[in-house]
Design an enzyme around this catalytic site. Structure first.
Site, mmCIF file in Angstrom:
data_model
loop_
_atom_site.group_PDB
_atom_site.id
_atom_site.type_symbol
_atom_site.label_atom_id
_atom_site.label_comp_id
_atom_site.label_asym_id
_atom_site.label_seq_id
_atom_site.Cartn_x
_atom_site.Cartn_y
_atom_site.Cartn_z
ATOM 1 N N SER A 208 0.812 -1.224 0.000
ATOM 2 C CA SER A 208 0.000 0.000 0.000
ATOM 3 C C SER A 208 0.845 1.274 0.000
ATOM 4 C CB SER A 208 -0.911 0.030 1.229
ATOM 5 O OG SER A 208 -1.547 1.297 1.307
ATOM 6 N N ARG A 209 0.473 2.221 -0.868
ATOM 7 C CA ARG A 209 1.163 3.516 -0.912
ATOM 8 C C ARG A 209 0.439 4.580 -0.110
ATOM 9 N NH1 ARG A 209 2.646 1.115 -5.712
ATOM 10 N NH2 ARG A 209 4.917 0.986 -5.865
ATOM 11 N N THR B 181 -8.407 -1.973 2.416
ATOM 12 C CA THR B 181 -8.088 -2.440 1.065
ATOM 13 C C THR B 181 -8.310 -3.948 0.987
ATOM 14 O OG1 THR B 181 -6.461 -2.314 -0.712
ATOM 15 C CG2 THR B 181 -5.574 -2.582 1.508
ATOM 16 N N LYS C 26 -12.884 -5.045 1.776
ATOM 17 C CA LYS C 26 -13.840 -3.946 1.539
ATOM 18 C C LYS C 26 -15.297 -4.359 1.758
ATOM 19 C CE LYS C 26 -10.994 -1.131 -1.540
ATOM 20 N NZ LYS C 26 -10.957 -0.334 -2.762
ATOM 21 N N GLU D 86 -25.568 6.569 1.530
ATOM 22 C CA GLU D 86 -26.409 5.956 0.497
ATOM 23 C C GLU D 86 -25.611 5.404 -0.688
ATOM 24 O OE1 GLU D 86 -29.654 8.656 -0.417
ATOM 25 O OE2 GLU D 86 -29.855 7.640 -2.355
ATOM 26 N N ASN E 162 -14.157 1.660 1.784
ATOM 27 C CA ASN E 162 -12.698 1.822 1.784
ATOM 28 C C ASN E 162 -12.220 2.796 2.860
ATOM 29 O OD1 ASN E 162 -13.223 4.362 0.708
ATOM 30 N ND2 ASN E 162 -11.577 4.246 -0.806
ATOM 31 N N ASP F 197 -13.688 5.736 -3.501
ATOM 32 C CA ASP F 197 -13.077 5.365 -4.782
ATOM 33 C C ASP F 197 -13.742 6.097 -5.958
ATOM 34 O OD1 ASP F 197 -11.147 3.638 -3.762
ATOM 35 O OD2 ASP F 197 -12.480 1.899 -3.824
ATOM 36 N N GLY G 82 -14.327 -4.037 -18.062
ATOM 37 C CA GLY G 82 -14.215 -4.754 -16.792
ATOM 38 C C GLY G 82 -15.472 -4.612 -15.964
ATOM 39 N N GLY H 72 -15.445 -6.103 -12.529
ATOM 40 C CA GLY H 72 -15.046 -6.648 -11.231
ATOM 41 C C GLY H 72 -15.256 -5.641 -10.117
HETATM 42 P P1 ATR Z 1 -10.858 -6.022 -9.235
HETATM 43 O O1 ATR Z 1 -11.436 -6.015 -7.857
HETATM 44 O O2 ATR Z 1 -9.436 -5.509 -9.317
HETATM 45 O O3 ATR Z 1 -11.746 -5.398 -10.257
HETATM 46 P P2 ATR Z 1 -11.696 -8.626 -10.138
HETATM 47 O O4 ATR Z 1 -12.999 -8.482 -9.426
HETATM 48 O O5 ATR Z 1 -10.993 -9.927 -10.114
HETATM 49 O O6 ATR Z 1 -10.658 -7.577 -9.572
HETATM 50 O O7 ATR Z 1 -11.886 -8.132 -11.644
HETATM 51 C C1 ATR Z 1 -10.867 -8.167 -12.589
HETATM 52 C C2 ATR Z 1 -11.420 -7.653 -13.919
HETATM 53 O O8 ATR Z 1 -10.405 -7.828 -14.916
HETATM 54 C C3 ATR Z 1 -12.623 -8.431 -14.392
HETATM 55 O O9 ATR Z 1 -13.439 -7.589 -15.180
HETATM 56 C C4 ATR Z 1 -11.969 -9.518 -15.247
HETATM 57 O O10 ATR Z 1 -12.810 -10.107 -16.198
HETATM 58 P P3 ATR Z 1 -13.713 -11.393 -15.753
HETATM 59 O O11 ATR Z 1 -14.885 -10.838 -15.009
HETATM 60 O O12 ATR Z 1 -14.085 -12.025 -17.037
HETATM 61 O O13 ATR Z 1 -12.818 -12.251 -14.904
HETATM 62 C C5 ATR Z 1 -10.898 -8.702 -15.934
HETATM 63 N N1 ATR Z 1 -9.820 -9.548 -16.451
HETATM 64 C C6 ATR Z 1 -8.824 -10.123 -15.765
HETATM 65 N N2 ATR Z 1 -8.013 -10.830 -16.577
HETATM 66 C C7 ATR Z 1 -8.538 -10.722 -17.840
HETATM 67 C C8 ATR Z 1 -8.160 -11.213 -19.125
HETATM 68 N N3 ATR Z 1 -7.082 -11.988 -19.291
HETATM 69 N N4 ATR Z 1 -8.937 -10.872 -20.187
HETATM 70 C C9 ATR Z 1 -10.025 -10.087 -20.033
HETATM 71 N N5 ATR Z 1 -10.421 -9.579 -18.833
HETATM 72 C C10 ATR Z 1 -9.690 -9.893 -17.745
#
Ligand code: ATR
Length: 279
Positions: free
Chosen positions: A14-15, A61, A65, A77, A86, A101, A127, A129
């Site tokens: 962590s920074r 972190t 979370k 909310e 966070n 965030d 993404g 995630g």
């Molecule tokens: P974070 O909390 O950092 O968002 P995460 O919940 O694991 O971590 O999400 C990682 C994101 O990167 C996801 O959108 C993931 O896609 P998936 O939902 O299909 O897993 C994406 N990601 C990771 N590696 C990938 C790859 N090789 N190609 C495409 N998307 C990738």
């Protein structure tokens, strides 16, 4: 002496101590901000004894979370919609949770591109995630009209639509490039392009030159996506700004001063990430 910290498991990367330490010194505040490794099995105790241990609050972190969201007395909310905390702070004997965030992301964009307008626009997020959640929530709060979410696992993008509503438009990963056309903003929230991870492969030939491109990855400071987009003449915003701006409200809640994200702070953290960094 006011004390805060960042908790995670592991925590060594962590920074945040560098950022808060800079501000404590700059504003002459007698306080401390440390790293606290907290294992999942001791998390509940740590949170309930935060005040008794002498802390005014903490940052949270990975991987805590969501768990901390469930442990705090109350969250605001916007944080309720996210289900992830966070930043924790104590008020009137209560342990409160919030999430900075999203505002970190938006304020970084606004500092870099003051004329950026989001309300009524179309944007694309790569993404779906944990990191995407805060960005999607923030962009919808800013009034983005259509938020295309492209994800390798389409089902996760569909979950975001169910969670946040019909302004979220899930898109198959393979179609991201061809759908870039009329986006005002493109954001990478995947881990692709991060040091030690595979590169993000995205065909930018459909990208309009007035699309702002940003990445929440900040190791390296300038990802391939950003350097490719900048090479095409697009305005780009590096991910480090989000890290710096998400720290502002926590500092203010614990130490009572709203700190400024200065070029000096930026360069300090940038050099910690890349010793070769030159403005
Ligand atoms: P974070 O909390 O950092 O968002 P995460 O919940 O694991 O971590 O999400 C990682 C994101 O990167 C996801 O959108 C993931 O896609 P998936 O939902 O299909 O897993 C994406 N990601 C990771 N590696 C990938 C790859 N090789 N190609 C495409 N998307 C990738």
């Amino acid at each position: 002496m006011i004390r805060s910290c960042v908790i995670g498991w592991p925590i060594s990367h962590s920074r945040s101590p560098l950022i808060h330490g800079y501000w404590l010194k700059k504003y002459g505040i007698e306080g401390s901000y440390t790293r606290q490794p907290v294992a999942p099995e001791t998390l509940a105790t740590f949170v309930s004894e935060l005040g008794a241990s002498g802390f005014s609050g903490c940052n949270v972190t990975l991987p805590h979370k969501e768990a901390v969201f469930a442990l705090v007395t109350r969250a605001d909310e916007s944080t309720e919609r996210l289900g992830a905390v966070n930043t924790v702070y104590l008020r009137d004997g209560e342990t409160l949770g919030t999430n900075t965030d999203g505002e970190g992301f938006i304020n970084s964009l606004k500092q870099a591109i003051p004329d950026l307008s989001l309300a009524g626009t179309r944007a694309m997020v790569l993404g779906a995630g944990g990191a995407s959640l805060a960005v999607v929530n923030a962009l919808l709060e800013q009034g983005v009209e259509e938020l295309v979410v492209a994800n390798r696992t389409l089902e996760r993008a569909e979950q975001l639509r169910r969670r946040f509503g019909a302004r979220v438009a899930p898109l198959a990963w393979a179609q991201a490039g061809e759908q870039l056309g009329d986006c005002g903003l493109l954001v990478n929230t995947t881990s692709l392009g991060m040091k030690g991870q595979p590169e993000l492969q995205l065909d930018l030939s459909h990208l309009a030159v007035d699309t702002v491109v940003t990445d929440i990855v900040y190791t390296p400071l300038r990802t391939r996506l950003l350097s490719d987009a900048a090479g095409r003449g697009n305005r780009v915003v590096e991910g480090l700004g989000m890290l710096l701006h998400q720290a502002v409200r926590g500092f203010s809640l614990w130490f009572g001063v709203t700190p400024e994200v200065t070029p000096e702070l930026h360069d300090l953290v940038a050099r910690d990430i890349d010793p070769e960094y030159r403005r």
